[in-house]
Every structure is written in C-alpha cells, then in structure tokens.
Design a protein around this motif. Sequence first.
Motif, PDB file in Angstrom:
ATOM      1  N   TYR A 123      11.321  -8.416 -22.017  1.00  0.00           N
ATOM      2  CA  TYR A 123      12.164  -8.383 -20.936  1.00  0.00           C
ATOM      3  C   TYR A 123      11.546  -7.424 -20.030  1.00  0.00           C
ATOM      4  O   TYR A 123      10.826  -6.510 -20.175  1.00  0.00           O
ATOM      5  CB  TYR A 123      13.507  -7.768 -21.377  1.00  0.00           C
ATOM      6  CG  TYR A 123      14.178  -7.294 -20.045  1.00  0.00           C
ATOM      7  CD1 TYR A 123      15.167  -8.173 -19.476  1.00  0.00           C
ATOM      8  CD2 TYR A 123      14.331  -5.952 -19.698  1.00  0.00           C
ATOM      9  CE1 TYR A 123      16.022  -7.970 -18.363  1.00  0.00           C
ATOM     10  CE2 TYR A 123      15.227  -5.703 -18.515  1.00  0.00           C
ATOM     11  CZ  TYR A 123      15.865  -6.557 -17.821  1.00  0.00           C
ATOM     12  OH  TYR A 123      16.648  -6.274 -16.957  1.00  0.00           O
ATOM     13  N   HIS A 124      11.531  -8.021 -18.488  1.00  0.00           N
ATOM     14  CA  HIS A 124      11.325  -6.994 -17.387  1.00  0.00           C
ATOM     15  C   HIS A 124      12.150  -7.324 -16.170  1.00  0.00           C
ATOM     16  O   HIS A 124      12.911  -8.309 -16.073  1.00  0.00           O
ATOM     17  CB  HIS A 124       9.733  -7.973 -16.585  1.00  0.00           C
ATOM     18  CG  HIS A 124       8.620  -7.814 -17.637  1.00  0.00           C
ATOM     19  ND1 HIS A 124       8.222  -8.717 -18.750  1.00  0.00           N
ATOM     20  CD2 HIS A 124       7.612  -6.791 -17.798  1.00  0.00           C
ATOM     21  CE1 HIS A 124       7.204  -8.457 -19.300  1.00  0.00           C
ATOM     22  NE2 HIS A 124       6.825  -7.298 -18.879  1.00  0.00           N
ATOM     23  N   HIS A 125      11.911  -6.424 -15.252  1.00  0.00           N
ATOM     24  CA  HIS A 125      13.026  -6.153 -14.017  1.00  0.00           C
ATOM     25  C   HIS A 125      12.096  -5.886 -13.007  1.00  0.00           C
ATOM     26  O   HIS A 125      11.424  -4.951 -13.026  1.00  0.00           O
ATOM     27  CB  HIS A 125      14.197  -5.155 -14.496  1.00  0.00           C
ATOM     28  CG  HIS A 125      14.991  -5.391 -13.369  1.00  0.00           C
ATOM     29  ND1 HIS A 125      14.766  -4.542 -12.104  1.00  0.00           N
ATOM     30  CD2 HIS A 125      16.042  -5.813 -13.294  1.00  0.00           C
ATOM     31  CE1 HIS A 125      15.980  -4.804 -11.329  1.00  0.00           C
ATOM     32  NE2 HIS A 125      16.753  -5.589 -11.709  1.00  0.00           N
ATOM     33  N   TYR A 126      11.681  -6.910 -12.019  1.00  0.00           N
ATOM     34  CA  TYR A 126      10.832  -6.368 -10.883  1.00  0.00           C
ATOM     35  C   TYR A 126      10.976  -7.337  -9.603  1.00  0.00           C
ATOM     36  O   TYR A 126      12.122  -8.063  -9.770  1.00  0.00           O
ATOM     37  CB  TYR A 126       9.463  -6.705 -11.459  1.00  0.00           C
ATOM     38  CG  TYR A 126       9.135  -8.097 -11.890  1.00  0.00           C
ATOM     39  CD1 TYR A 126       8.643  -9.152 -10.995  1.00  0.00           C
ATOM     40  CD2 TYR A 126       9.639  -8.431 -13.070  1.00  0.00           C
ATOM     41  CE1 TYR A 126       8.575 -10.536 -11.383  1.00  0.00           C
ATOM     42  CE2 TYR A 126       9.392  -9.675 -13.674  1.00  0.00           C
ATOM     43  CZ  TYR A 126       8.979 -10.801 -12.652  1.00  0.00           C
ATOM     44  OH  TYR A 126       8.829 -12.148 -12.973  1.00  0.00           O
ATOM     45  N   SER A 127      10.395  -6.995  -8.616  1.00  0.00           N
ATOM     46  CA  SER A 127      10.383  -7.768  -7.209  1.00  0.00           C
ATOM     47  C   SER A 127       9.060  -8.511  -7.022  1.00  0.00           C
ATOM     48  O   SER A 127       8.072  -8.129  -7.525  1.00  0.00           O
ATOM     49  CB  SER A 127      10.840  -6.728  -6.200  1.00  0.00           C
ATOM     50  OG  SER A 127      11.939  -5.941  -6.278  1.00  0.00           O
ATOM     51  N   ARG A 128       9.372  -9.733  -6.513  1.00  0.00           N
ATOM     52  CA  ARG A 128       8.272 -10.595  -6.055  1.00  0.00           C
ATOM     53  C   ARG A 128       8.606 -11.385  -4.887  1.00  0.00           C
ATOM     54  O   ARG A 128       9.641 -11.416  -4.456  1.00  0.00           O
ATOM     55  CB  ARG A 128       8.092 -11.412  -7.468  1.00  0.00           C
ATOM     56  CG  ARG A 128       9.077 -12.428  -7.777  1.00  0.00           C
ATOM     57  CD  ARG A 128       8.967 -13.460  -8.480  1.00  0.00           C
ATOM     58  NE  ARG A 128       8.310 -14.375  -7.457  1.00  0.00           N
ATOM     59  CZ  ARG A 128       7.281 -15.189  -7.819  1.00  0.00           C
ATOM     60  NH1 ARG A 128       7.297 -15.399  -9.181  1.00  0.00           N
ATOM     61  NH2 ARG A 128       6.599 -16.036  -7.255  1.00  0.00           N
ATOM     62  N   SER A 129       7.537 -12.229  -4.529  1.00  0.00           N
ATOM     63  CA  SER A 129       7.735 -12.851  -3.371  1.00  0.00           C
ATOM     64  C   SER A 129       8.887 -13.912  -3.528  1.00  0.00           C
ATOM     65  O   SER A 129       8.963 -14.629  -4.762  1.00  0.00           O
ATOM     66  CB  SER A 129       6.451 -13.698  -3.005  1.00  0.00           C
ATOM     67  OG  SER A 129       6.768 -14.627  -1.840  1.00  0.00           O
TER      68      SER A 129
END
Length: 384
Positions: free
Chosen positions: A369-375
């Motif tokens: 699992y991951h939680h992040y920001s991206r374009s």
Amino acid sequence: MKQRSTTPVSSKGIVTRSALVAAAVLMGATTPLMLAGRAFADQYDEQIKQLQSESDNYKQQASALGVLAGNLQAELDKLTAQKTELQRQISQSQAKRDKLDQDIVSTKKKIADTKDALGDIVADMYVDDSISPLEMLASSNNIGDYVDKQEYRSSMQESLSNTIKQINKLKTQLEKQKKDVENVIKDQEAQKQSLAAKEAEQAKLVEETKGQESAYQALVSQRSGEIESLRAQQAAAMAAAARRYNINIGSGSASGGGYPSVWANAEQDTIVDSWGLYNRECVSYAAWKVASTGRFVPHFGGAGNANQWPSTTARYGIANGSTPKAGSVAIQYVGVYGHAMYVEAVNGDGTITVSDYNNNSDGLGWGRYHHYSRSAAGLTYIYF
C-alpha cells in the motif's frame, strides 16, 4: 487472469506560479521514468505471463493425471477385491473337494465292511441251500418256523442286491461330485491367473500415471521458482529506476488504507476478492476503496485489468473522463495491465493525492500500500 500493475509513480509536481512552466517541468521529469518503467514492465511481465501460463498448463495436466491416477487406482482396487473373492471361492471349493475325498474313503470302507458282512450272510445261505426242503421242514419246530426260514432267505437275497446297488450308486455320485468340483477349481484358478495379469497391468498404469503427475508437479514448482526470480529482478530494476530518477513516495506497507486484513495479510494473488480480482493488486484495492464508500462496483469476471476498467465499467453506465475528481479511480495506461489508483484529493497545483497497491516504486516488493501525490495529467478517471 492476474490484474498486476507494474507502473512506477511520477514525482510530486513542483509548485510554481506558472502552470505552463510547471507542466513542462513535470513532463520533462516524468517522461524518462515512465518510459523506463514501461520497458521494465514489458520486459518482465511478458516473461512472467508466459511462465505463469506454462505453470497453469502444467497444473491442469497434473490435476488431470491425478484424477486419472485415482480412477485407475479404483479399478485396481476392484481387481484386487475380485481376486481376493475368487481366492476365497477357490478355498471353499478345495475344502469341498477334500470333504468329498474323505466321503469317498469312508464309502469305500463301508463297501468293504458291507461285503464282509454280506460274505457271512452268503455263507449262511449256502449252508441253508445245501439242506433239502424236507430236511429243513424236519428240522423246523413247526410249519410257521419253516415259512419264516424261507422268507428270511428271500429277504436276505433282496437286501444283498439293494445294498450293493446303493453303495455303488453312492460311490459313483461322490466321484462325479469330486470331478465337478475339480473342474470348478480348474476354472477358478484360470480366472485367478487372468485377474492377476490384469492387476499387474493396472498397477503398472497407476505407477506410470503417478510418475507423470509428479513430473508435471515438479515443472509447476520449477516455473514458480522462475516466476519468483523474475519478480525479484523486476522489483530490483524498478527500484533502481526510481532511484535514478529521484522518485520517492515513501515506504509502502503490506496493509494500509483500511484494506481488509483477510486480503492484505494473505500472500499476493492467492485470494479472489468480491469483484473477481486478485488480492493485493491495484485493482482489488481500488474496487474495495470505492465500495467502502457505499458505491456500486461491478463484478469484473475476467475483464478486470486496470486498462480494461473504463470499458468494463462503461457497460454498467459508469462514466469516465480526463478530469480528476476526488473519489474517482485514476487509470494509467502503462505496461501490460495498466495501473489503478484511488483519488483521495485533487490539489490546486495540478497534482492529485492518491492511494494504491502494487506499484513497487519504493523497491520493497509488490502487493504493498502507498499514499502519495502525483501529476493529474495523462490519466483516465472513472466516476463511480
């Protein structure tokens, strides 16, 4: 089919006053990584897909041979049971023959004893025959005594004849019964030999079939090892690519975001979830995340790869487009299967905050699992 995504995730967009400059910088930074990530995905996924296909085929072959071996073993057990029953019948027949042998010996003794007894009777009758009727009458106490002697002589003659006939008849019957029993034993022995030959042939078939099953199982084990090796190589390559292009989304975890522990704690791709998707894949997480908010998620039934989601969900009247919205599912067309992400928030700088599973950009392995920001650019959004 596995819904595996090997998509690397781009770096967080750089906030500037000029959206045009920000987009240009972001595109320039992410394009090499996306191309490299796709190359890694294609390079390894196709090999893994081929090996998995071979493994599945070997499993089917092993399963079919296992069923065949079971059926052959059942037939072998029947033959063994028939042979055992036939041996029991042979033992009974042999016991019957032995009893007849004893009866014949006993009858012969009875004949000998009867002949001895009849010899005495014949001798007595001979003595009586040497006496004339007048002398017999003279020696008798009275006329009645004379008549009794005459009747006795006649009775003994008849008894002698009947006894000889009965004994000879009994002897003939016993000998015939013995011959019949011996013929039965002969037939039973022949049947036993035939069954034994069939049993040996069947046992050989069972052994050969089980050997073939074991060979296919060994191939399955070999392919599983090769797949794990490729996945390890793929993970290492993706991690190297992430480091090369300075991508850092933090360390993922085997479970997170509320994803059910029954799926999160199991080995990846060992459980099919409520929507026909393998556990700890990006699509399984995305489907659960949408459903957890009370919205409808269809059963994908073999058409659940991330890059199939827009067309599959459209058949249920679920719209999609290029505008990011919180609560939508973002689809990135990359690799063989594509990648699915749940949009947690739409940010003012042209980025989106997402949560997902199975992108391995941190190099710690698949199914995390991951939680992040991206374009937000270049993605298709599904509006459940």
